[in-house]
Write a protein that holds these residues in place. Structure first.
Motif, PDB file in Angstrom:
ATOM      1  N   GLU A 502       0.834  -1.209   0.000  1.00  0.00           N
ATOM      2  CA  GLU A 502       0.000   0.000   0.000  1.00  0.00           C
ATOM      3  C   GLU A 502       0.866   1.254   0.000  1.00  0.00           C
ATOM      4  O   GLU A 502       0.598   2.217  -0.737  1.00  0.00           O
ATOM      5  CB  GLU A 502      -0.921  -0.003   1.217  1.00  0.00           C
ATOM      6  CG  GLU A 502      -1.865   1.191   1.252  1.00  0.00           C
ATOM      7  CD  GLU A 502      -2.819   1.174   2.431  1.00  0.00           C
ATOM      8  OE1 GLU A 502      -3.518   2.193   2.638  1.00  0.00           O
ATOM      9  OE2 GLU A 502      -2.862   0.149   3.141  1.00  0.00           O
ATOM     10  N   ALA A 503       1.930   1.262   0.819  1.00  0.00           N
ATOM     11  CA  ALA A 503       2.818   2.429   0.869  1.00  0.00           C
ATOM     12  C   ALA A 503       3.521   2.630  -0.468  1.00  0.00           C
ATOM     13  O   ALA A 503       3.632   3.768  -0.972  1.00  0.00           O
ATOM     14  CB  ALA A 503       3.839   2.257   1.988  1.00  0.00           C
ATOM     15  N   LEU A 504       4.007   1.536  -1.088  1.00  0.00           N
ATOM     16  CA  LEU A 504       4.663   1.655  -2.382  1.00  0.00           C
ATOM     17  C   LEU A 504       3.670   2.096  -3.451  1.00  0.00           C
ATOM     18  O   LEU A 504       3.992   2.949  -4.303  1.00  0.00           O
ATOM     19  CB  LEU A 504       5.284   0.316  -2.763  1.00  0.00           C
ATOM     20  CG  LEU A 504       5.955   0.265  -4.137  1.00  0.00           C
ATOM     21  CD1 LEU A 504       7.126   1.233  -4.202  1.00  0.00           C
ATOM     22  CD2 LEU A 504       6.423  -1.153  -4.463  1.00  0.00           C
ATOM     23  N   GLY A 505       2.470   1.524  -3.434  1.00  0.00           N
ATOM     24  CA  GLY A 505       1.457   1.918  -4.407  1.00  0.00           C
ATOM     25  C   GLY A 505       1.117   3.393  -4.313  1.00  0.00           C
ATOM     26  O   GLY A 505       0.928   4.072  -5.329  1.00  0.00           O
ATOM     27  N   ARG A 506       1.067   3.913  -3.079  1.00  0.00           N
ATOM     28  CA  ARG A 506       0.798   5.345  -2.893  1.00  0.00           C
ATOM     29  C   ARG A 506       1.911   6.190  -3.519  1.00  0.00           C
ATOM     30  O   ARG A 506       1.655   7.184  -4.197  1.00  0.00           O
ATOM     31  CB  ARG A 506       0.656   5.656  -1.408  1.00  0.00           C
ATOM     32  CG  ARG A 506       0.248   7.098  -1.094  1.00  0.00           C
ATOM     33  CD  ARG A 506       0.133   7.307   0.401  1.00  0.00           C
ATOM     34  NE  ARG A 506      -0.893   6.445   0.978  1.00  0.00           N
ATOM     35  CZ  ARG A 506      -2.194   6.742   0.987  1.00  0.00           C
ATOM     36  NH1 ARG A 506      -2.618   7.879   0.445  1.00  0.00           N
ATOM     37  NH2 ARG A 506      -3.063   5.917   1.525  1.00  0.00           N
ATOM     38  N   ALA A 585      12.344   6.876  -7.151  1.00  0.00           N
ATOM     39  CA  ALA A 585      13.531   6.746  -6.301  1.00  0.00           C
ATOM     40  C   ALA A 585      13.444   5.498  -5.429  1.00  0.00           C
ATOM     41  O   ALA A 585      12.459   5.297  -4.710  1.00  0.00           O
ATOM     42  CB  ALA A 585      13.695   7.991  -5.433  1.00  0.00           C
ATOM     43  N   ILE A 586      14.476   4.648  -5.495  1.00  0.00           N
ATOM     44  CA  ILE A 586      14.571   3.443  -4.668  1.00  0.00           C
ATOM     45  C   ILE A 586      15.315   3.789  -3.379  1.00  0.00           C
ATOM     46  O   ILE A 586      16.476   4.199  -3.409  1.00  0.00           O
ATOM     47  CB  ILE A 586      15.308   2.314  -5.411  1.00  0.00           C
ATOM     48  CG1 ILE A 586      14.581   1.961  -6.711  1.00  0.00           C
ATOM     49  CG2 ILE A 586      15.435   1.086  -4.513  1.00  0.00           C
ATOM     50  CD1 ILE A 586      13.207   1.380  -6.509  1.00  0.00           C
ATOM     51  N   ARG A 587      14.646   3.615  -2.252  1.00  0.00           N
ATOM     52  CA  ARG A 587      15.248   3.981  -0.967  1.00  0.00           C
ATOM     53  C   ARG A 587      15.933   2.814  -0.274  1.00  0.00           C
ATOM     54  O   ARG A 587      16.756   3.005   0.613  1.00  0.00           O
ATOM     55  CB  ARG A 587      14.157   4.520  -0.030  1.00  0.00           C
ATOM     56  CG  ARG A 587      13.445   5.757  -0.562  1.00  0.00           C
ATOM     57  CD  ARG A 587      12.253   6.081   0.324  1.00  0.00           C
ATOM     58  NE  ARG A 587      11.505   7.240  -0.151  1.00  0.00           N
ATOM     59  CZ  ARG A 587      10.296   7.597   0.303  1.00  0.00           C
ATOM     60  NH1 ARG A 587       9.723   6.856   1.248  1.00  0.00           N
ATOM     61  NH2 ARG A 587       9.697   8.655  -0.170  1.00  0.00           N
ATOM     62  N   GLY A 588      15.534   1.584  -0.629  1.00  0.00           N
ATOM     63  CA  GLY A 588      16.090   0.419   0.045  1.00  0.00           C
ATOM     64  C   GLY A 588      15.311   0.003   1.276  1.00  0.00           C
ATOM     65  O   GLY A 588      15.649  -0.988   1.934  1.00  0.00           O
ATOM     66  N   THR A 589      14.273   0.744   1.615  1.00  0.00           N
ATOM     67  CA  THR A 589      13.472   0.436   2.813  1.00  0.00           C
ATOM     68  C   THR A 589      12.047   0.026   2.447  1.00  0.00           C
ATOM     69  O   THR A 589      11.173   0.004   3.304  1.00  0.00           O
ATOM     70  CB  THR A 589      13.412   1.672   3.738  1.00  0.00           C
ATOM     71  OG1 THR A 589      12.856   2.784   3.006  1.00  0.00           O
ATOM     72  CG2 THR A 589      14.797   2.032   4.250  1.00  0.00           C
ATOM     73  N   GLU A 590      11.817  -0.280   1.173  1.00  0.00           N
ATOM     74  CA  GLU A 590      10.450  -0.581   0.733  1.00  0.00           C
ATOM     75  C   GLU A 590       9.955  -1.939   1.220  1.00  0.00           C
ATOM     76  O   GLU A 590       8.759  -2.213   1.170  1.00  0.00           O
ATOM     77  CB  GLU A 590      10.368  -0.527  -0.798  1.00  0.00           C
ATOM     78  CG  GLU A 590      10.490   0.863  -1.398  1.00  0.00           C
ATOM     79  CD  GLU A 590      11.938   1.333  -1.529  1.00  0.00           C
ATOM     80  OE1 GLU A 590      12.157   2.479  -1.964  1.00  0.00           O
ATOM     81  OE2 GLU A 590      12.847   0.538  -1.203  1.00  0.00           O
ATOM     82  N   GLY A 591      10.842  -2.812   1.652  1.00  0.00           N
ATOM     83  CA  GLY A 591      10.424  -4.116   2.181  1.00  0.00           C
ATOM     84  C   GLY A 591      10.262  -5.154   1.095  1.00  0.00           C
ATOM     85  O   GLY A 591      10.979  -5.179   0.097  1.00  0.00           O
ATOM     86  N   MET A 592       9.249  -6.030   1.297  1.00  0.00           N
ATOM     87  CA  MET A 592       9.106  -7.210   0.439  1.00  0.00           C
ATOM     88  C   MET A 592       8.543  -6.902  -0.943  1.00  0.00           C
ATOM     89  O   MET A 592       8.542  -7.776  -1.804  1.00  0.00           O
ATOM     90  CB  MET A 592       8.206  -8.241   1.133  1.00  0.00           C
ATOM     91  CG  MET A 592       8.828  -8.855   2.367  1.00  0.00           C
ATOM     92  SD  MET A 592       7.740 -10.068   3.158  1.00  0.00           S
ATOM     93  CE  MET A 592       6.550  -8.973   3.943  1.00  0.00           C
ATOM     94  N   VAL A 593       8.055  -5.679  -1.172  1.00  0.00           N
ATOM     95  CA  VAL A 593       7.439  -5.376  -2.467  1.00  0.00           C
ATOM     96  C   VAL A 593       8.430  -4.787  -3.458  1.00  0.00           C
ATOM     97  O   VAL A 593       8.081  -4.536  -4.602  1.00  0.00           O
ATOM     98  CB  VAL A 593       6.233  -4.421  -2.284  1.00  0.00           C
ATOM     99  CG1 VAL A 593       5.070  -5.148  -1.651  1.00  0.00           C
ATOM    100  CG2 VAL A 593       6.614  -3.208  -1.474  1.00  0.00           C
TER     101      VAL A 593
END
Length: 728
Positions: A502-506, A585-593
């Motif tokens: 959900e956070a990544l989709g946002r 931007a890829i932060r590296g903290t997005e988790g499993m998605v």
């Protein structure tokens, strides 16, 4: 691999019925423990069922009604209540006749209708495969069982009669049904302590699935039985005399272990038939618990006990409520014999298990009674259901939980927990409570710190260390063995993945909307509602999760929401979208998605690109990765990405080192990598020739500069001839 059919002299499996069992026989049997008005209701159910199944017959050619009548007969021997018997007679009515559940509730009552519905398969839904349909039907039945245990008792009696008449089926069907019986139904009967049904299900399943093995083992037991019959008779007589001398009233009789139990022990412990010591034994049944221990002392006086082979299942019952004393003795001529000592109530419980709750109402409140232990297991089933992704996952978790080779451990306060063999601290934590498992960060075994993956042994005291910020680690799935722990970990990771998606989709949708001169706050509510209706999604959160998981392309969703012409079908992740210059931007903290491709192992500083992977989210590759070339024709799944200014975390990368083949070379290279602040996750060594070797390391770095420092330092080692970054 299954055995071929046995030779003609093998007897057909299953007991033979000398005469047909009729409704009059059932009613006569029921009158011994049910009021006449309830027997009349059972008879009324028989008339209703006979009419519903009119014209139907089984593969054997007999009228179909004989089958439900046989199911009710089995349950009557367990003294089940009349509504359970009514449901048994009607258990196939919903599934195999036009009569609906509502009609049953109208003619009988809702309780009977619910029982029948719980046993019925899911036949109205189309499934992709037989395995999926089977798993869904079993899941439905097991969840119905958590509401009313009688559902599984009816199903066990149903399966028992089907197994008794399995000979009329084709060879393939016999093997399939027998495998399911051995994997699911016999273990469930064992888990509920109903050994009378379990033993027969195992014997019938074994004889149909492995006919040759069954025949060979049967002959071996018959041969050994003849040789040991005189010895067993002597042991029986000796024990009876000693009990009479001590004034102890009890029944003494010899017994033989069932063939499938012998087969499983031979297979699991890799023993020959002659090495299985408890094939034959003696069972002593007495009146009271304290008498059991008196008998134990007497038999130990008569014959020397085998060290380490005594088990007290009275003080610590098995997970299914089974209670007895087991001891192995050096019998006459040094032959090992198992002696089982139990009370009459324990004997009834061993035969009927949970069903004894209906037969003998007293004692059901004891915490170790079969009824209470079964209820604990049923609650675990609900937890497994919540953590399962689909019916097949749920069924696998149940299978794991159905074979408990028990370990008995203690909490710090002295409470006994029964766990599956090889259970770990994490399994223990989830056995206490799901919240304890989810926040577990460490453990102590006998007051000493222990790794979470440490297997537990009977008698240990285990303490779980929790922390508010603790959370399950996906790596735990590699060593946990209980279904509850596995379901708890998967359930947590599933919910965590949904939150991350959900956070990544946002973020993805916001980036696309910004490129179109809009943002989420400016969108018209009507546009969002209209899109959700067209897409069949319940709310905006579900839409964001879908985007984050890669199931919908954010560019197409954004265009539709700001008034573009793309329809809802085009919003799925298969439609074509034009690339645009904005980079995510890829932060590296997005988790499993957000995952990093193993083929090229991108790290901060690399020029990267990403693709949408349905169900997984975003997969990041290095720009030069050769696997990306296949995506050039599918730019709809491509996403322009870049690294955030300060990515967080350590990233895995592979390096290959060609080195002179000298003693200690690996230690020198590993030491240098560790000095540079990197962790080695894996290493593989290959000898190229007599003088050189190739070492492949999987190390973690913070970015390209960190990797460059490591490689520069490695080149300074005299033995190192070449070093390269690996891309597969």
């Amino acid at each position: 691999m299954t055995d071929a059919a046995p030779p003609a002299e093998q007897p057909s499996p299953g007991p033979s019925s000398p005469s047909r069992f009729l409704i009059s026989d059932l009613c006569a049997s029921l009158e011994s423990y049910l009021p006449l008005e309830q027997v009349s209701e059972v008879y009324r159910a028989y008339l209703f069922g006979a009419e519903a199944h009119q014209g139907q017959s089984r593969k054997s050619g007999e009228p179909y009604i004989y089958h439900p009548l046989a199911v009710a007969r089995t349950l009557s021997t367990m003294h089940m209540d009349y509504k359970c018997l009514i449901a048994a007679i009607l258990h196939d009515v919903i599934e195999d006749t036009p009569i609906a559940k509502d009609r049953l509730a109208e003619v009988f009552d809702s309780e009977v209708a619910e029982l029948v519905d719980g046993v019925s398969k899911l036949s109205q839904i189309d499934f992709a495969s037989r395995a999926e349909a089977q798993a869904a039907s079993l899941q439905k039945m097991l969840l119905a069982m958590t509401r009313d245990i009688r559902v599984i008792l009816i199903k066990l009696a149903d399966r028992l009669h089907n197994m008794r008449t399995l000979g009329v089926m084709s060879g393939e069907s016999r093997r399939r049904i027998s495998r399911e019986t051995l994997d699911i139904f016999a273990p469930i009967a064992n888990r509920l302590g109903i050994s009378s049904i379990r033993v027969e299900l195992e014997e019938l399943g074994f004889s149909h699935y492995w006919p040759w093995r069954h025949l060979i083992l049967e002959r071996a037991v018959q041969k050994a039985s003849g040789a040991r019959s005189e010895l067993l008779a002597g042991v029986e007589a000796t024990i009876k005399r000693r009990l009479q001398q001590e004034g102890i009233q009890g029944e003494v009789k010899s017994r033989c272990k069932n063939l499938y139990s012998i087969y499983r022990k031979m297979k699991e412990k890799r023993r020959s038939f002659s090495e299985v010591v408890d094939v034959f034994g003696v069972r002593v049944t007495v009146d009271r618990v304290d008498t059991c221990y008196r008998v134990l002392g007497q038999v130990h006086n008569l014959y020397k006990p085998v060290p380490g082979r005594f088990k007290d299942y009275i003080a610590i019952p098995k997970a299914n409520g089974y209670q007895s004393l087991h001891t192995v003795l050096f019998g006459p001529q040094g032959v090992p014999l198992e002696i089982q000592i139990r009370t009459e109530a324990m004997e009834r419980g061993a035969e009927s298990g949970i069903a004894a709750h209906w037969m003998y109402k007293s004692g059901g409140q004891h915490p170790n009674s079969p009824a209470n232990l079964a209820n604990d297991w049923l609650q675990n089933l609900l937890v497994m259901q919540q953590g399962a992704g689909n019916p097949q996952d749920f069924l696998e978790n149940v299978k794991v939980d159905l074979f408990p080779d028990d370990v008995y451990v203690f909490t710090p306060k002295g409470r006994i927990l029964t766990l599956k063999r090889a259970s770990t601290v994490v399994d223990f934590a989830y056995a206490i409570h799901s919240d304890v498992g989810n926040t577990c960060v460490g453990g102590k075994i006998d007051r000493r710190l222990a790794a979470l993956s440490t297997p537990l042994r009977s008698g240990q005291t285990v303490e779980v260390i929790t922390a508010p910020g603790g959370k399950p680690n996906p790596g735990w799935l590699a060593f946990v063995v209980t279904g509850k722990a596995r379901a708890g970990i998967r359930g947590y990771l599933k919910s965590l993945k949904a939150k991350e998606a959900e956070a990544l989709g946002r973020r993805l949708l916001s980036a696309e909307l910004n490129a179109l001169g809009s943002d989420l706050a400016q969108l018209a509510p009507a546009a969002i509602v209209g899109y959700l209706d067209d897409a069949g999604l319940p709310d905006a959160a579900a839409l964001l999760v879908d985007i984050g998981l890669g199931n919908r392309l954010p560019a197409l969703v954004a265009r539709r929401l700001v008034g573009g012409e793309v329809d809802s079908a085009g919003a799925a992740a298969g439609a074509v979208a034009e690339p645009h210059p904005h980079r995510f931007a890829i932060r590296g903290t997005e988790g499993m998605v957000v995952t990093f491709a193993r083929c090229c192992r991108p790290i901060p500083g690399d020029v990267v690109a990403a693709v949408f992977s349905p169900g997984r989210g975003i997969v990041v590759h290095r720009q030069e990765c050769r696997n990306l070339s296949s995506l050039e024709t599918r730019r709809n799944k491509r996403l322009d990405v870049e690294w955030a200014p300060e990515p967080d975390g350590d990233f895995p990368v592979e390096i290959r080192v060609d080195i002179g083949n000298r003693r200690g070379a690996l230690a020198v290279v590993a030491g240098v990598i560790a000095e540079q602040g990197s962790n080695i996750e894996n290493v593989q060594s290959t000898e190229k020739d007599g003088s050189t070797s190739t070492l492949e390391f999987l190390v973690t770095v913070r970015g390209r500069q960190h990797l460059a420092r490591i490689m520069r330092r490695l080149r300074q080692i005299p033995l190192v001839m070449r070093i390269t970054r690996v891309s597969r």
